[in-house]
Design a protein around this motif. Sequence first.
Motif, PDB file in Angstrom:
ATOM      1  N   GLN A   1      12.310 -10.448  36.434  1.00 23.97           N
ATOM      2  CA  GLN A   1      11.510 -10.457  36.321  1.00 23.97           C
ATOM      3  C   GLN A   1      11.188  -9.083  34.905  1.00 23.97           C
ATOM      4  O   GLN A   1      11.497  -8.058  35.378  1.00 23.97           O
ATOM      5  N   SER A   2       9.831  -9.397  34.292  1.00 25.88           N
ATOM      6  CA  SER A   2       9.291  -8.190  33.465  1.00 25.88           C
ATOM      7  C   SER A   2       7.923  -8.048  34.233  1.00 25.88           C
ATOM      8  O   SER A   2       7.228  -8.758  34.194  1.00 25.88           O
ATOM      9  N   LEU A   3       7.276  -6.955  33.834  1.00 22.37           N
ATOM     10  CA  LEU A   3       5.870  -6.240  34.209  1.00 22.37           C
ATOM     11  C   LEU A   3       5.536  -5.501  32.636  1.00 22.37           C
ATOM     12  O   LEU A   3       6.312  -4.526  31.772  1.00 22.37           O
TER      13      LEU A   3
ATOM     14  N   LEU B   1       5.285   9.390  22.707  1.00 21.76           N
ATOM     15  CA  LEU B   1       5.758   8.925  21.178  1.00 21.76           C
ATOM     16  C   LEU B   1       4.518   8.822  20.636  1.00 21.76           C
ATOM     17  O   LEU B   1       4.676   8.692  18.877  1.00 21.76           O
ATOM     18  N   TRP B   2       3.617   8.922  21.498  1.00 22.20           N
ATOM     19  CA  TRP B   2       1.558   9.136  20.598  1.00 22.20           C
ATOM     20  C   TRP B   2       2.042  10.638  19.691  1.00 22.20           C
ATOM     21  O   TRP B   2       1.212  10.296  19.056  1.00 22.20           O
ATOM     22  N   ARG B   3       2.022  11.286  20.807  1.00 21.40           N
ATOM     23  CA  ARG B   3       1.537  12.824  20.380  1.00 21.40           C
ATOM     24  C   ARG B   3       2.537  12.638  18.101  1.00 21.40           C
ATOM     25  O   ARG B   3       2.724  13.470  18.033  1.00 21.40           O
ATOM     26  N   LEU B   4       4.257  11.872  18.796  1.00 22.60           N
ATOM     27  CA  LEU B   4       5.306  12.484  17.595  1.00 22.60           C
ATOM     28  C   LEU B   4       4.703  11.112  16.662  1.00 22.60           C
ATOM     29  O   LEU B   4       4.788  12.036  15.533  1.00 22.60           O
ATOM     30  N   ARG B   5       4.065  10.301  17.092  1.00 20.68           N
ATOM     31  CA  ARG B   5       3.640   9.652  15.477  1.00 20.68           C
ATOM     32  C   ARG B   5       2.360   9.132  15.481  1.00 20.68           C
ATOM     33  O   ARG B   5       1.967   8.322  14.315  1.00 20.68           O
ATOM     34  N   GLY B   6       1.275   8.911  16.239  1.00 18.59           N
ATOM     35  CA  GLY B   6       0.157   9.308  16.326  1.00 18.59           C
ATOM     36  C   GLY B   6      -0.075   7.364  16.876  1.00 18.59           C
ATOM     37  O   GLY B   6      -1.542   7.188  15.965  1.00 18.59           O
ATOM     38  N   VAL B   7       0.723   7.330  17.165  1.00 14.52           N
ATOM     39  CA  VAL B   7       0.203   5.503  17.974  1.00 14.52           C
ATOM     40  C   VAL B   7       0.561   5.685  19.022  1.00 14.52           C
ATOM     41  O   VAL B   7       1.484   5.628  19.594  1.00 14.52           O
ATOM     42  N   VAL B   8      -0.554   4.694  19.679  1.00 16.43           N
ATOM     43  CA  VAL B   8      -0.607   4.114  20.788  1.00 16.43           C
ATOM     44  C   VAL B   8       0.491   2.742  21.243  1.00 16.43           C
ATOM     45  O   VAL B   8       0.206   2.208  20.405  1.00 16.43           O
ATOM     46  N   PRO B   9       1.379   3.501  21.831  1.00 13.70           N
ATOM     47  CA  PRO B   9       2.206   1.987  22.210  1.00 13.70           C
ATOM     48  C   PRO B   9       1.325   0.501  22.329  1.00 13.70           C
ATOM     49  O   PRO B   9       0.444   1.181  23.925  1.00 13.70           O
ATOM     50  N   ARG B  10       2.367   0.140  22.267  1.00 16.88           N
ATOM     51  CA  ARG B  10       0.627  -1.700  22.600  1.00 16.88           C
ATOM     52  C   ARG B  10       1.946  -1.834  23.657  1.00 16.88           C
ATOM     53  O   ARG B  10       0.662  -2.603  23.999  1.00 16.88           O
ATOM     54  N   GLN B  11       3.225  -1.306  23.516  1.00 19.24           N
ATOM     55  CA  GLN B  11       3.243  -2.274  25.009  1.00 19.24           C
ATOM     56  C   GLN B  11       4.287  -1.723  26.011  1.00 19.24           C
ATOM     57  O   GLN B  11       5.024  -0.906  25.486  1.00 19.24           O
ATOM     58  N   LEU B  12       4.620  -1.325  27.296  1.00 17.63           N
ATOM     59  CA  LEU B  12       5.309  -0.561  28.123  1.00 17.63           C
ATOM     60  C   LEU B  12       5.839  -1.432  28.794  1.00 17.63           C
ATOM     61  O   LEU B  12       5.067  -2.401  29.706  1.00 17.63           O
ATOM     62  N   ARG B  13       7.045  -2.159  29.012  1.00 18.57           N
ATOM     63  CA  ARG B  13       7.804  -3.011  29.325  1.00 18.57           C
ATOM     64  C   ARG B  13       9.087  -2.472  30.359  1.00 18.57           C
ATOM     65  O   ARG B  13      10.052  -2.089  29.694  1.00 18.57           O
ATOM     66  N   LEU B  14       8.957  -3.654  31.597  1.00 16.45           N
ATOM     67  CA  LEU B  14       9.419  -2.677  32.512  1.00 16.45           C
ATOM     68  C   LEU B  14      10.338  -4.531  32.731  1.00 16.45           C
ATOM     69  O   LEU B  14       9.948  -5.441  33.085  1.00 16.45           O
ATOM     70  N   MET B  15      11.668  -4.414  32.434  1.00 15.95           N
ATOM     71  CA  MET B  15      12.691  -5.060  33.043  1.00 15.95           C
ATOM     72  C   MET B  15      13.469  -5.186  34.572  1.00 15.95           C
ATOM     73  O   MET B  15      14.008  -4.366  34.118  1.00 15.95           O
ATOM     74  N   TYR B  16      12.896  -6.351  35.049  1.00 19.03           N
ATOM     75  CA  TYR B  16      13.501  -5.758  36.589  1.00 19.03           C
ATOM     76  C   TYR B  16      14.942  -6.720  36.394  1.00 19.03           C
ATOM     77  O   TYR B  16      14.481  -8.205  36.835  1.00 19.03           O
ATOM     78  N   LEU B  17      15.979  -6.455  36.583  1.00 20.50           N
ATOM     79  CA  LEU B  17      17.144  -7.610  35.955  1.00 20.50           C
ATOM     80  C   LEU B  17      17.569  -8.256  37.210  1.00 20.50           C
ATOM     81  O   LEU B  17      17.650  -9.108  37.370  1.00 20.50           O
TER      82      LEU B  17
END
Length: 285
Positions: free
Chosen positions: A206-208, A186-202
Amino acid sequence: MTVTEEVRRRPALSPSRASDFKQCPLLYRFRAVDRLPETPSKAQVRGTVVHAVLERLYSLPAAERLPETAHKLLRPTWAKLSEEAPELVEQLFRDGSSLDDWLASAGTLIDGYFTLEDPRRLEPEACELLVESELPSGVLLRGYIDRLDVAPTGEIRVVDYKTGAAPREVGEAKALFQMKFYALVLWRLRGVVPRQLRLMYLSDRQSLAYAPDEAELKRFERTLEAIWQAVMRSARTGDFRPNKSRLCDYCDHKAFCPEFGGTPPEYPGWPEPDAGTETVLDRAD
């Protein structure tokens, strides 16, 4: 996309195949080059169904994204999947286990999702988004993102649903590797570093959340380039060496592995242009 459907284009590195090569180069060969068949587990197929239900849920108007709506989507989603791959029904329930019990376990995962967030308050930019980017070095990266949220101010959040039962110390490291992969693309495509990476353990509800930075993504880019260079060296020679570990207990290909007295199939050569692909089951963990 069906369980067995594959993206077949120019050779690319996906999160699943990069993780395979790190874990065991011979496993990478079996999956990406030889394309040996694998029997999906109940947990894998359940993950596929849950992911599909959540994707369909977000296609509905916000006010309709309720737990009861998601539960009503379960059986039609399974029916569509089993119609596209009827062999799954026989494979999954040949032990006499109950379809109703299995669907109920998928419903429990969906209930877990609703404890983590309210989908009525969200409007994702995309679900099950295919992203692809070529690095300056020429390495092509390709993968699917479960959900992409973009704020009105432009901040990006990458969301990944986890339904599998991999050991947390292994599974979480693999998941973060996957998420950094998406962040880099996404950074290479849009030039923006994602603000958050969210893992959702259903399953454990819990989420990380993880916040990458540009310097980290540059280092990760070099890691992926090194992995691809190693893949290409193995591809030229056919030397994909096994790496024995406790994860071998979960491998479908022991019969072909020298570590367990087996012999790999004759190396077919690098199968351009369609090596390094992944199936939807790779994304449903």
